[in-house]
Write a protein that holds these residues in place. Structure first.
Motif, short mmCIF file in Angstrom:
data_model
loop_
_atom_site.label_atom_id
_atom_site.label_comp_id
_atom_site.label_asym_id
_atom_site.label_seq_id
_atom_site.Cartn_x
_atom_site.Cartn_y
_atom_site.Cartn_z
N TYR A 84 -5.82 83.35 10.91
CA TYR A 84 -4.31 83.68 11.47
C TYR A 84 -4.57 84.15 13.05
O TYR A 84 -5.62 84.29 13.39
CB TYR A 84 -3.66 84.36 10.55
N ALA A 85 -3.43 84.49 13.63
CA ALA A 85 -3.51 85.02 14.86
C ALA A 85 -4.07 86.42 14.90
O ALA A 85 -4.10 87.05 13.80
CB ALA A 85 -1.95 85.28 15.49
N LEU A 86 -4.61 86.93 16.09
CA LEU A 86 -5.38 88.01 16.01
C LEU A 86 -6.67 88.22 15.36
O LEU A 86 -6.91 89.36 14.86
CB LEU A 86 -4.26 89.22 15.82
N ASP A 87 -7.04 87.10 15.05
CA ASP A 87 -8.28 87.01 14.30
C ASP A 87 -8.22 87.90 12.93
O ASP A 87 -9.10 88.32 12.44
CB ASP A 87 -9.45 87.76 15.01
N HIS A 88 -7.22 87.42 12.10
CA HIS A 88 -6.77 87.65 10.91
C HIS A 88 -7.51 86.83 9.95
O HIS A 88 -7.01 85.60 10.00
CB HIS A 88 -5.39 88.05 10.74
N TRP A 89 -8.45 87.20 9.20
CA TRP A 89 -9.15 86.31 8.26
C TRP A 89 -8.48 86.63 6.69
O TRP A 89 -8.52 87.55 6.38
CB TRP A 89 -10.56 86.49 8.24
N ASP A 90 -8.05 85.53 6.14
CA ASP A 90 -7.61 85.40 4.73
C ASP A 90 -8.58 84.86 3.76
O ASP A 90 -8.50 83.47 3.66
CB ASP A 90 -6.26 84.91 4.86
N VAL A 91 -9.54 85.53 3.30
CA VAL A 91 -10.77 85.18 2.58
C VAL A 91 -10.42 84.84 1.32
O VAL A 91 -9.86 85.76 0.37
CB VAL A 91 -11.86 85.83 2.83
N ASP A 92 -10.54 83.78 0.78
CA ASP A 92 -10.38 83.21 -0.62
C ASP A 92 -11.52 83.89 -1.63
O ASP A 92 -12.67 83.45 -1.59
CB ASP A 92 -10.46 81.79 -0.97
N GLU A 93 -11.25 84.99 -2.25
CA GLU A 93 -12.35 85.79 -3.13
C GLU A 93 -13.05 84.76 -4.06
O GLU A 93 -14.22 84.99 -4.14
CB GLU A 93 -11.43 86.96 -3.85
#
Length: 220
Positions: free
Chosen positions: A64-73
């Motif tokens: 996402y914006a601002l290098d936000h990573w939503d990692v699927d655990e």
């Protein structure tokens, strides 16, 4: 309380769950901080190699914006020599110590903090989950006790170096333990294994001379 009861939360199942969760957080936060540069493999799949390229971490993530990573655990896999290994937060930081800037002097202390964070996470997994609706109407202490993640950005966020397991059960805030004023300085009544830590409670319970001198009182 027996030692077996005190460490009952360190079961293989909860330990594995805590490790996978902390590796997910490390991948997300260190990628956000640009210490790691995951390689895109297509279809939302990414790869991170260890310092010597012998170990590969693969995972799905949304960026996402601002290098936000939503990692699927659940998608995280750890591969070495064609064999899949269980995610291990200690091994992760050892395998990527140069990339993460963990010097030989810093690495042992950081691993100790990671170990303590894993143990604390395992303990929190044994507690019933509290809904956001309930927490929104709860006291500060209930909210702090009900949290499961710890600091949203720090990976080693539950260090408490020097705490033995009985100290943790007696004094840790997320254990909803009793408060004990330890003095400032010196830590007169701290648990023997935790004398370096000056505060385990709010300064309001301390004598007036200590409240005037304590860091907490100066921040007000």
């Amino acid at each position: 309380m027996s030692l077996a009861d005190a460490v009952s939360h360190l079961s293989p199942e909860l330990w594995a769950r805590a490790n996978r969760s902390l590796v997910r957080k490390a991948l997300a936060e260190f990628s956000h901080e640009r210490l790691l540069t995951p390689k895109p493999l297509g279809s939302g799949l990414y790869s991170v190699l260890s310092d010597d390229s012998s170990v590969e971490y693969r995972f799905k993530a949304d960026l996402y914006a601002l290098d936000h990573w939503d990692v699927d655990e659940a998608s995280i896999t750890r591969l070495q020599g064609g064999e899949e290994l269980a995610p291990d937060a200690l091994d992760f930081h050892i395998e990527l110590r140069e990339t993460l800037g963990l010097s030989p002097q810093v690495l042992p202390v950081y691993l100790e903090e990671i170990s303590s964070t894993l143990a604390g996470t395992g303990f929190k997994y044994t507690k019933p989950q509290i809904s956001a609706d309930v927490l929104a109407k709860s006291s500060f202490q209930d909210i702090e006790t009900g949290m499961t993640e710890g600091h949203p950005c720090f990976v080693a966020n539950n260090g408490r170096l020097g705490f033995g397991v009985h100290d943790y059960l007696s004094y840790a805030r997320r254990r909803r333990a009793r408060s004990t004023w330890c003095g400032w300085p010196p830590a007169r009544t701290c648990p023997p294994s935790r004398r370096a830590r000056a505060w385990t409670t709010t300064p309001s319970s301390a004598p007036s001379w200590a409240r005037r001198r304590s860091p907490a009182s100066r921040r007000r």
